[in-house]
Design an enzyme around this catalytic site. Structure first.
Site, PDB file in Angstrom:
ATOM      1  N   ASP A 219       7.377   1.041   2.076  1.00 21.08           N
ATOM      2  CA  ASP A 219       5.936   0.873   1.393  1.00 21.08           C
ATOM      3  C   ASP A 219       5.824   0.431   0.033  1.00 21.08           C
ATOM      4  OD1 ASP A 219       3.057   1.075   1.446  1.00 21.08           O
ATOM      5  OD2 ASP A 219       3.227   1.702   3.315  1.00 21.08           O
TER       6      ASP A 219
ATOM      7  N   HIS B 156      -1.022   2.540  -1.564  1.00 22.98           N
ATOM      8  CA  HIS B 156      -0.998   2.589   0.202  1.00 22.98           C
ATOM      9  C   HIS B 156       0.387   3.148   0.483  1.00 22.98           C
ATOM     10  CE1 HIS B 156       0.181   0.363   3.843  1.00 22.98           C
ATOM     11  NE2 HIS B 156      -1.220   0.183   3.941  1.00 22.98           N
TER      12      HIS B 156
ATOM     13  N   ALA C  13       6.052  -5.448  14.361  1.00 25.98           N
ATOM     14  CA  ALA C  13       5.425  -4.715  15.093  1.00 25.98           C
ATOM     15  C   ALA C  13       5.953  -5.265  16.453  1.00 25.98           C
ATOM     16  CB  ALA C  13       4.110  -4.489  14.895  1.00 25.98           C
TER      17      ALA C  13
ATOM     18  N   SER D 126      -2.409   0.669   9.254  1.00 29.92           N
ATOM     19  CA  SER D 126      -1.495   1.236   8.447  1.00 29.92           C
ATOM     20  C   SER D 126      -1.660   2.831   8.497  1.00 29.92           C
ATOM     21  CB  SER D 126      -1.598   0.740   7.208  1.00 29.92           C
ATOM     22  OG  SER D 126      -1.283  -0.416   6.880  1.00 29.92           O
TER      23      SER D 126
END
Length: 435
Positions: A152, A192, A320, A374
């Site tokens: 991240d 984040h 994903a 997220s």
């Protein structure tokens, strides 16, 4: 996958756009709408024997190599056209995969969803733990002995929520050993990674978190750096005989561009056998020997990835949507027991978890309440860590299957919501009545 998350303000907070955007020499690429690093080409070959002739023939130079494997990051030189090289290289018999070096961003970045300041109290009493039956699950496991990698924007290593829970990581943006978040208000990527890491700490409080900074302060990066971080996550010291790698990897980030190279590298990380019918999965070169040794000794890992915030069944976000074994694509739910209005919900998504109004850590010792897939992804990653502690012999695809099969119905959709307690062997909860 990127959907911008703006964060209302305190001195510790900033607008957040954590992205799967990885390191780039030009962090403004995404802002200019470019999808790939200019002039860069990623190539997987059967071996490196034919590399030099190809470099001369197509006007290319090597920027980087993926360890000892015949996987290369190339760049055009002189008057060479990137488009021409991308079109011609697949016809070369020794070339298995050719792709641009795609730029990525987080699900929250692209949709510019608002976030708000939270508090330690809202973190402690929020709705998500009860919805996923986390207190019951933690009676059976707390993540002790399990390592979870977070790819991240880095983390605030001094945050009270993370203190004592972090292992050494790496910064692939500045290329040093300090994966701390940098930047501040006005940098769209700031915060984040700390938020995501705080959610893993909430679910698996005794697990160790390995932070890898793959996104710069503006939330920009590329596929190559993500691949490098995956390799470091599974084998931090470069020795396949030592047991120091992650058991679970969380990626709350993505791109709309499918990348076969990333899928090939994820195959190595998850220890998925090569498919003889798919030449691009070939791993016969001696450069893959360390991967084979690591897999034979320690097995593969679970990869958990956010599915994106496009409110779409058709839009696919990668990694994903890659679909390889050991991968969990995660949608987001709300406190009403339904799919969050912003969440993607295609058939490629395997499970959903709380992702609306979720409170966690932010740099500076504070807390923020945000919404996005997220946030759902690390709740699933943390639960995978609990399950790994309780049943360490389970293979990655078996952990994925257990989490799916133990989940509960999600009203108004074919998706199912994570039930952490049931995944760890508790009796399933009563199914919620849908209205």
């Amino acid at each position: 996958m990127s959907d911008a998350c703006t964060l209302s303000a305190s001195r510790a907070c900033a607008a957040v756009i954590g992205a799967i955007c990885l390191l780039s020499a030009q962090p403004s690429l995404a802002a200019r709408g470019e999808e790939a690093a200019p002039g860069e080409i990623l190539v997987k070959m059967r071996s490196d024997a034919a590399l030099n002739p190809l470099l001369i023939k197509y006007g290319l130079t090597v920027v980087d190599r993926f360890g000892s494997r015949p996987i290369f990051r190339l760049k055009t030189i002189g008057a060479t056209s990137t488009a021409t090289a991308l079109a011609a290289l697949p016809s070369e018999p020794e070339v298995l995969i050719v792709e641009p070096n795609f730029i990525h961003q987080s699900p929250e970045a692209r949709r510019n969803q608002p976030w708000a300041i939270g508090t330690a109290q809202t973190y402690a009493v929020q709705w998500a733990p009860q919805a996923m039956r986390l207190p019951e699950a933690q009676l059976r496991a707390t993540g002790a002995g399990v390592r979870v990698a977070v790819l991240d924007t880095g983390v605030d290593r001094t945050h009270p929520l993370l203190r004592g829970r972090l292992l050494p990581g790496f910064d692939f943006v500045d290329f040093d050993a300090d994966p701390s978040e940098v930047g501040g208000v006005g940098n769209p990527g700031f915060g984040h990674g700390t938020h995501v890491a705080g959610l893993i700490a909430m679910v698996a409080p005794d697990a160790k978190i390995m932070p890898f900074r793959v996104l710069d302060m503006d939330g920009v990066g590329n596929v190559w750096v993500l691949a490098e971080a995956l390799l470091r996550a599974v084998d931090p010291d470069g020795n396949p005989d030592t047991d120091d790698g992650a058991h679970v990897i969380n990626m709350s980030l993505g791109t709309l561009n499918r990348t076969r190279l990333f899928e090939s590298i994820a195959q190595l990380v998850s220890c998925t056998p090569a498919d003889p019918d798919l030449p691009e999965t070939d791993v016969t070169d001696p450069g893959y020997n360390d991967d084979k040794t690591r897999c034979s000794r320690f097995g593969g890992i679970v990869i958990v990835a956010a599915s994106g915030n496009d409110a779409s069944a058709a839009v696919k976000q990668y990694p994903a949507a890659e679909g390889f074994k050991g991968l969990l694509a995660v949608a987001a739910t709300g406190a009403d027991g339904k799919l969050a209005t912003f969440s993607n919900f295609g058939s490629w998504i395997l499970i959903a978890a709380p992702g609306e109004l979720i409170t966690s850590a932010i740099p500076g010792g504070g807390f923020a309440t945000w919404s996005g897939t997220s946030m759902a992804s690390p709740l699933v990653a943390g639960t995978a860590a609990l399950l790994h502690q309780r049943e360490p012999a389970l293979k990655p695809d078996e952990i994925v299957r257990r989490l799916q099969q133990s989940s509960s119905n999600l009203c108004g959709t074919n998706l199912h919501q994570l039930d952490a307690a049931a995944a760890l062997g508790a009796p399933p909860s009563a199914q919620r009545a849908c209205r």
